[in-house]
Motif scaffolding. Structure first.
Motif, PDB file in Angstrom:
ATOM      1  N   ALA A   1       6.356  12.299  -8.869  1.00 57.81           N
ATOM      2  CA  ALA A   1       7.603  12.413  -8.047  1.00 57.81           C
ATOM      3  C   ALA A   1       7.638  11.408  -6.845  1.00 57.81           C
ATOM      4  CB  ALA A   1       7.745  13.779  -7.714  1.00 57.81           C
ATOM      5  N   VAL A   2       6.558  11.045  -6.298  1.00 55.25           N
ATOM      6  CA  VAL A   2       6.654  10.295  -4.904  1.00 55.25           C
ATOM      7  C   VAL A   2       6.629   9.015  -5.619  1.00 55.25           C
ATOM      8  CG1 VAL A   2       5.322   9.233  -3.180  1.00 55.25           C
ATOM      9  CG2 VAL A   2       5.534  11.801  -3.361  1.00 55.25           C
ATOM     10  N   LEU A   3       5.916   8.437  -6.708  1.00 55.11           N
ATOM     11  CA  LEU A   3       5.923   7.128  -6.908  1.00 55.11           C
ATOM     12  C   LEU A   3       7.368   6.915  -7.669  1.00 55.11           C
ATOM     13  CD1 LEU A   3       2.298   7.093  -8.154  1.00 55.11           C
ATOM     14  CD2 LEU A   3       3.459   5.179  -6.905  1.00 55.11           C
ATOM     15  N   ASP A   4       7.917   7.788  -8.572  1.00 52.63           N
ATOM     16  CA  ASP A   4       9.193   7.612  -9.122  1.00 52.63           C
ATOM     17  C   ASP A   4      10.434   7.240  -8.124  1.00 52.63           C
ATOM     18  OD1 ASP A   4       8.532   8.054 -11.636  1.00 52.63           O
ATOM     19  OD2 ASP A   4       9.579   9.936 -11.880  1.00 52.63           O
ATOM     20  N   VAL A   5      10.318   7.870  -6.706  1.00 51.74           N
ATOM     21  CA  VAL A   5      11.223   7.499  -5.769  1.00 51.74           C
ATOM     22  C   VAL A   5      10.828   6.098  -5.230  1.00 51.74           C
ATOM     23  CG1 VAL A   5      11.825   7.982  -3.452  1.00 51.74           C
ATOM     24  CG2 VAL A   5      11.992   9.883  -5.272  1.00 51.74           C
ATOM     25  N   VAL A   6       9.740   5.968  -4.906  1.00 55.39           N
ATOM     26  CA  VAL A   6       9.069   4.590  -4.226  1.00 55.39           C
ATOM     27  C   VAL A   6       9.318   3.600  -5.349  1.00 55.39           C
ATOM     28  CG1 VAL A   6       7.095   3.266  -3.686  1.00 55.39           C
ATOM     29  CG2 VAL A   6       7.290   5.437  -3.048  1.00 55.39           C
ATOM     30  N   PHE A   7       9.304   3.702  -6.592  1.00 55.46           N
ATOM     31  CA  PHE A   7       9.676   2.461  -7.625  1.00 55.46           C
ATOM     32  C   PHE A   7      11.201   2.594  -8.195  1.00 55.46           C
ATOM     33  CE2 PHE A   7       5.334   1.846  -6.981  1.00 55.46           C
ATOM     34  CZ  PHE A   7       5.177   0.689  -7.286  1.00 55.46           C
ATOM     35  N   GLY A   8      12.125   3.449  -7.540  1.00 55.35           N
ATOM     36  CA  GLY A   8      13.238   3.680  -8.028  1.00 55.35           C
ATOM     37  C   GLY A   8      13.665   4.111  -9.339  1.00 55.35           C
TER      38      GLY A   8
ATOM     39  N   VAL B   1       4.017   2.043   2.614  1.00 60.80           N
ATOM     40  CA  VAL B   1       4.827   3.062   2.097  1.00 60.80           C
ATOM     41  C   VAL B   1       4.027   4.466   2.697  1.00 60.80           C
ATOM     42  CG1 VAL B   1       6.326   4.444   0.725  1.00 60.80           C
ATOM     43  CG2 VAL B   1       6.283   1.937   0.559  1.00 60.80           C
ATOM     44  N   VAL B   2       4.406   5.085   3.670  1.00 58.73           N
ATOM     45  CA  VAL B   2       3.811   6.192   3.873  1.00 58.73           C
ATOM     46  C   VAL B   2       4.456   7.472   3.440  1.00 58.73           C
ATOM     47  CG1 VAL B   2       2.809   7.530   5.662  1.00 58.73           C
ATOM     48  CG2 VAL B   2       2.678   5.181   5.929  1.00 58.73           C
ATOM     49  N   ALA B   3       3.710   8.303   2.831  1.00 55.27           N
ATOM     50  CA  ALA B   3       4.589   9.364   2.354  1.00 55.27           C
ATOM     51  C   ALA B   3       3.850  10.473   2.837  1.00 55.27           C
ATOM     52  CB  ALA B   3       4.593   9.469   0.764  1.00 55.27           C
ATOM     53  N   ILE B   4       4.463  11.253   3.848  1.00 55.46           N
ATOM     54  CA  ILE B   4       3.765  12.470   4.730  1.00 55.46           C
ATOM     55  C   ILE B   4       4.363  13.738   4.355  1.00 55.46           C
ATOM     56  CG2 ILE B   4       5.471  12.168   6.646  1.00 55.46           C
ATOM     57  CD1 ILE B   4       2.969  12.782   8.539  1.00 55.46           C
TER      58      ILE B   4
ATOM     59  N   ALA C   1       0.822  -1.092   0.057  1.00 46.93           N
ATOM     60  CA  ALA C   1      -0.093   0.131  -0.007  1.00 46.93           C
ATOM     61  C   ALA C   1       0.792   1.271  -0.060  1.00 46.93           C
ATOM     62  CB  ALA C   1      -0.611   0.101   1.239  1.00 46.93           C
ATOM     63  N   LEU C   2       0.350   2.242  -0.537  1.00 50.50           N
ATOM     64  CA  LEU C   2       0.967   3.669  -0.475  1.00 50.50           C
ATOM     65  C   LEU C   2      -0.108   4.678   0.063  1.00 50.50           C
ATOM     66  CD1 LEU C   2       3.114   5.749  -1.315  1.00 50.50           C
ATOM     67  CD2 LEU C   2       2.075   5.773  -3.407  1.00 50.50           C
ATOM     68  N   LEU C   3       0.366   5.195   1.062  1.00 51.02           N
ATOM     69  CA  LEU C   3      -0.480   6.462   1.794  1.00 51.02           C
ATOM     70  C   LEU C   3       0.173   7.507   1.650  1.00 51.02           C
ATOM     71  CD1 LEU C   3      -1.917   4.852   5.245  1.00 51.02           C
ATOM     72  CD2 LEU C   3      -2.930   4.397   2.743  1.00 51.02           C
ATOM     73  N   ARG C   4      -0.303   8.420   0.953  1.00 52.43           N
ATOM     74  CA  ARG C   4       0.048   9.997   0.950  1.00 52.43           C
ATOM     75  C   ARG C   4      -0.773  10.906   1.918  1.00 52.43           C
ATOM     76  NH1 ARG C   4       1.779  13.440  -3.912  1.00 52.43           N
ATOM     77  NH2 ARG C   4       2.815  14.379  -2.324  1.00 52.43           N
ATOM     78  N   LEU C   5      -0.135  11.333   3.079  1.00 54.47           N
ATOM     79  CA  LEU C   5      -0.966  11.623   4.262  1.00 54.47           C
ATOM     80  C   LEU C   5      -0.443  13.365   4.317  1.00 54.47           C
ATOM     81  CD1 LEU C   5      -0.088   9.382   6.961  1.00 54.47           C
ATOM     82  CD2 LEU C   5      -2.173   9.336   5.462  1.00 54.47           C
TER      83      LEU C   5
END
Length: 584
Positions: free
Chosen positions: A532-539, A501-504, A456-460
């Protein structure tokens, strides 16, 4: 040709010639710098009551003889350029033809607050200043400022009401996202680079002046409350750290800053008079002018003199410490303190009244007007008052500028936990909250719920306590740094159901020990889009951010810390400078 119109003459000669020709009313008009709106098609607002203060554009330019305006809102680059040119045409028709100086709050990131910053819109979009601090690269900040300068110039903006070089030492303060964090040394280096980038090739038609704020350093606010509001007017120094907050301003003055804005706050428990900094002679004249040697423009923060209305909403004058004075008496105290210009006000008649009553000399007014004229000549406004709408469309938000901003968003992301978990590989089934589903589908197989997901990916958002005291107050993220119990329970339920993965968003520090302990990975961001967040999360991109402030472990630790001291909460969850390297 009148000497002041001759570009071959030295600036000081031109200033002296024009000053000698000005009436008292014209001088007074120069000392006010208020908000001005525009219509979506680029036409000036001429409907009475349709913009802050209620006056039409024509009334302010030709009636009150004002020539400094803070653009509120905006439109596309062509429309902004057309509006600017129409405003300059209006000013050219006044007796002396003094050109208008247009300013703006920051408009290159993700903040949407009519009192502090605007969404990027057509402009290139970068992380907030805290994100630039997380990267910590002075060369990048210089390049960022150069992009901002070129985009502003294209639409006619010649004064940036930034950078904000307050220090983020009180974790609850709602203005932290506009700062370079808690480190005075880093902030000093970055403001120097920022001013260099905004200056461009050199003083003149290619430069954008910066109004550096908020002298002598906002940030150490009692209980973290903001002095836009009466309950937040106290600025306190229990750690005796006043000089630490002054360090970035020393650097800005040394780097050639030409305009500075004092804050609203009242210093409590210091040797200085307990009145707002904009009224404080010991601060403006004694400290800024005499000790630091600053001889540029001092413009007060907005709306110190009069109560005002924005639509149906009444806003109290921020005359902290001098609430008992009349608007004219407040103006006199600010002038005596050393201020040159009044932000967010449009009442030049007060200055005329003060001079005619013998309460302030015209020579004192001339000293301020001389500084204000000098800046207009130095910026080349008399020779370059119009802009090209076609060029504005080419320059603002160009592909190159957008790419630079998007790269900075990715670099600024700060991996707090998750070494060995990030980056994710392949196309897992991904349950996401706070992310555009169409973007998720570019990276993974969308899952409708945690039970059907591999990850899961949570953007908070930044935790805060919503305020309901009025329209303006709702834009300030204040109060507790922790999620309330109900929302925390919802978040933890996802974390327990599936590796997450939590992106806050870190508009200011967050208190998230339970989330940090249970998330597969925790990432801090300071303004970044979903890709931008997903690019980092997925390398697909490598993050490089380091925390520009600490993340406290508890609200008790925040309440027990000293608001003027960086890194002062007990046993922080993550210290200033924390960040993990993960591969891209």
């Amino acid at each position: 040709m009148q000497p002041y119109r001759d570009p071959a003459l030295p600036v000081e000669e031109r200033v002296a010639d024009l000053l000698e020709r000005m009436t008292l009313q014209e001088k007074a008009g120069l000392m006010f710098h208020t908000m001005l709106a525009m219509n979506a098609d680029g036409a000036p607002v001429e409907e009475p009551g349709a913009q802050p203060g209620g006056a039409t554009t024509t009334e302010m330019v030709r009636g009150r003889l004002m020539s400094h305006f803070n653009l509120l809102g905006g439109a596309g680059p062509r429309q902004m350029a057309l509006w600017h040119n129409r405003l300059q045409e209006m000013a050219a028709g006044t007796r002396l033809g003094i050109p208008v100086t247009v300013s703006t709050d920051p408009r290159h990131a993700f903040t949407d607050n009519p009192g502090t910053a605007m969404l990027a819109g057509a402009f290139s979009r970068w992380p907030e200043a805290t994100g630039l601090a997380a990267i910590g690269d002075a060369d990048l900040v210089r390049r960022y400022a150069d992009v901002v300068r070129r985009e502003y110039l294209a639409v006619g903006i010649r004064v940036a009401l930034h950078p904000q070089i307050d220090l983020a030492t009180e974790p609850r303060w709602s203005r932290i996202s506009g700062t370079f964090g808690a480190d005075a040394g880093l902030t000093s280096r970055l403001v120097t680079a920022y001013l260099e980038g905004m200056r461009g090739p050199g003083p003149g038609a290619e430069a954008v002046a910066c109004m550096v704020k908020h002298f002598p350093g906002g940030g150490p606010q009692k209980d973290g409350e903001d002095p836009h509001f009466a309950y937040g007017k106290e600025q306190v120094y229990p750690g005796g750290n006043f000089d630490y907050h002054l360090e970035p301003f020393r650097a800005a003055v040394a780097a050639g800053a030409t305009q500075i804005m004092p804050y609203y706050g009242v210093p409590v428990g210091t040797p200085y008079e307990e009145v707002g900094f904009g009224f404080n002679k010991q601060i403006i004249t004694g400290l800024l002018r005499e000790e630091l040697g600053f001889d540029g423009i001092v413009c007060t923060d907005w709306q110190l003199l009069n109560d005002t209305r924005i639509g149906p909403h009444r806003m109290e004058a921020k005359a902290w410490g001098v609430e008992h004075l009349t608007p004219a008496e407040r103006a006199l105290k600010a002038i005596e303190a050393g201020a040159d210009q009044f932000g967010g006000e449009a009442c030049p008649e007060l200055i005329v009244e003060l001079v005619r009553a013998g309460l302030v000399s015209e020579e004192r007014i001339d000293a301020s007007v001389r500084r204000l004229l000098r800046e207009k000549f130095r910026l080349g406004l008399f020779e370059h008052r119009f802009v090209d709408p076609d060029r504005a469309e080419e320059i603002v938000g160009s592909a190159e500028s957008r790419a630079l901003g998007e790269s900075a968003q990715r670099r600024s992301l700060t991996v707090l936990t998750g070494d060995g978990v990030l980056p994710l590989r392949g196309r897992p089934r991904l349950y996401a909250e706070g992310v555009d589903p169409a973007v998720v589908a570019e990276y993974a197989e969308p899952a409708a719920d945690p039970a059907g997901a591999d990850v899961a990916l949570l953007r908070l958002p930044t935790p805060h306590e919503p305020r309901t005291g009025g329209f303006f107050e709702t834009f300030f993220r204040a109060g507790s740094l922790a999620f309330d119990d109900g929302r925390l329970k919802e978040i933890l339920a996802v974390l327990e159901a599936v590796p997450t993965v939590v992106a806050i968003r870190l508009e200011r520090p967050a208190v998230v020990p339970e989330i940090a302990a249970r998330a597969a990975a925790l990432v801090g961001e300071y303004g970044a889009d979903d890709r931008a967040v997903l690019d980092v999360v997925f390398g697909r991109a490598a993050p490089g951010g380091r925390l520009p402030f600490e993340l406290p472990r508890s609200m008790e630790a925040v309440r027990n810390s000293r608001p003027d001291v960086p890194g002062d909460t007990a046993d922080p969850l993550f210290p200033l400078g924390h960040g993990l390297d993960v591969p891209g």
